[in-house]
Write an enzyme that holds these catalytic residues in place. Structure first.
Site, PDB file in Angstrom:
ATOM      1  N   VAL A  21       5.590 -44.377  36.915  1.00  0.00           N
ATOM      2  CA  VAL A  21       5.779 -45.679  36.260  1.00  0.00           C
ATOM      3  C   VAL A  21       6.482 -46.689  37.178  1.00  0.00           C
ATOM      4  O   VAL A  21       7.231 -46.312  38.072  1.00  0.00           O
ATOM      5  CB  VAL A  21       6.571 -45.573  34.914  1.00  0.00           C
ATOM      6  CG1 VAL A  21       5.849 -44.671  33.927  1.00  0.00           C
ATOM      7  CG2 VAL A  21       7.989 -45.095  35.129  1.00  0.00           C
ATOM      8  N   ASP A  22       6.198 -47.963  36.917  1.00  0.00           N
ATOM      9  CA  ASP A  22       6.836 -49.047  37.678  1.00  0.00           C
ATOM     10  C   ASP A  22       7.970 -49.677  36.880  1.00  0.00           C
ATOM     11  O   ASP A  22       8.803 -50.387  37.431  1.00  0.00           O
ATOM     12  CB  ASP A  22       5.810 -50.150  37.980  1.00  0.00           C
ATOM     13  CG  ASP A  22       4.600 -49.606  38.694  1.00  0.00           C
ATOM     14  OD1 ASP A  22       4.776 -48.760  39.588  1.00  0.00           O
ATOM     15  OD2 ASP A  22       3.461 -50.004  38.335  1.00  0.00           O
ATOM     16  N   ALA A  23       7.944 -49.445  35.554  1.00  0.00           N
ATOM     17  CA  ALA A  23       8.946 -50.111  34.714  1.00  0.00           C
ATOM     18  C   ALA A  23       9.413 -49.206  33.584  1.00  0.00           C
ATOM     19  O   ALA A  23       8.643 -48.396  33.059  1.00  0.00           O
ATOM     20  CB  ALA A  23       8.352 -51.382  34.116  1.00  0.00           C
TER      21      ALA A  23
END
Ligand code: PLP
Ligand code: CA
Length: 302
Positions: A21-23
């Site tokens: 995930v990026d966030a």
């Protein structure tokens, strides 16, 4: 690609989650704090995730404060979080009206507190009601007729510690008698941590009162509705398949994450207990669960 295992967050699952995930979207009460008390290990967790380059966003259904007021609360608790990283259901109500081209000529009647009034005013809308109306009451004398403002084009209902019969009738009259009047609910949480000591009736109880009176369902702008996510995606360059929603409530946070295609992590530091999660009658299953966000740090450092 191997599907992520459902269940307890292990060191492998934590590494896989952080890598995919990026966030991280964090619910606030029950995850970051409980009432006004910071949950243990939160500063270390946020610091580590930021160091790993993750975007952090905070999503709360609590409408009592505005984004500006929440950034102050974060600061008081020793956390550096900007207004732009905070999405509240009060802000969502104002943005809903804005995105739906609500006419600035019309007024908004608020059953709620300063957070909603502040966000509506910041968005340029004329509004009234709120805490002031908590001092008003109606005398149910013979032939009493209660008038209302016909230029009200939307009623927003959120948690209101000054909720009373006057407000219920005013909101109902606007929704029932003003043509096209919108009925907006910030959220439908049955309970909330108004104080860290115990749970109190949430906004959902007041929404239910008005909804029962007008026999109409509201438009919900907070979790689990996807409205907030659409808005969030417009603000940041993110995709939901590379986001993880972290929350303590199954019917708001985890459902919100699932409705919008995020990975989901339930923490048991808030309202949901392990027996509730594992109960046969529960139909909402997070991808992963753990005791608190602090476990992310502990597991990633193993
Ligand atoms: N609404 C109210 C009035 C609350 O007090 C709370 C929690 O304290 C909530 C909603 C839920 O907030 P969150 O979405 O941050 O868990
Ligand atoms: Ca929560």
């Amino acid at each position: 690609r191997k599907a992520m295992a459902k269940g307890l967050l292990t060191a492998d699952a934590a590494r896989s989650l952080v890598g995919s995930v990026d966030a991280f979207l964090f619910d606030c009460d029950g995850v970051i704090w409980k009432g006004d008390e910071l949950i243990q290990g939160v500063p270390e967790t946020l610091e580590l995730l930021r160091k790993l380059g993750k975007k952090l966003v905070f999503v709360t259904n609590n409408s009592r404060k505005s984004r500006r007021q929440y950034s102050k609360k974060f600061k008081t608790l020793g956390l550096e979080v900007t207004e732009e990283e905070i999405f509240t259901s009060s802000f969502a109500a104002a943005m809903f009206l804005k995105l739906n081209n609500f006419s600035p000529e019309k007024k908004v009647y608020v059953v709620g507190e300063d957070g909603i009034l502040d966000e509506l005013k910041l968005a340029g809308f004329e509004c009234f009601g709120g805490p002031e109306d908590g001092k008003k009451n109606i005398m149910l004398e013979a032939n009493f007729y209660f008038d209302h403002d016909k230029s009200v084009g939307a009623v927003v209902v959120g948690l209101d510690q000054y909720f009373n019969y006057y407000k219920m009738q005013y909101a109902s009259l606007c929704i029932r008698e003003n043509p096209g009047c919108l009925f907006i609910a910030t959220n439908r949480d049955p309970t909330g941590h108004m104080t860290s000591a115990q749970e109190w009736p949430g906004a959902g109880t007041m929404v239910a009162a008005v909804s029962c009176s007008v026999q109409k369902e509201p438009i919900v702008v907070g979790k689990p509705s996807s409205f907030l996510m659409d808005f969030l995606l417009k603000s940041f360059n993110l995709e939901t398949s590379r986001m993880c929603m972290v929350g303590d409530r199954l019917d708001t946070d985890i459902l919100f994450g699932q409705n919008t295609g995020c990975k989901t992590l339930l923490v048991l530091s808030g309202v949901t207990t392990l027996p509730e999660l594992q109960d046969a009658s529960n139909t909402i299953h997070p991808d992963l669960y753990t005791n608190s966000v602090h476990d992310l740090v502990k597991l990633l450092q193993q």
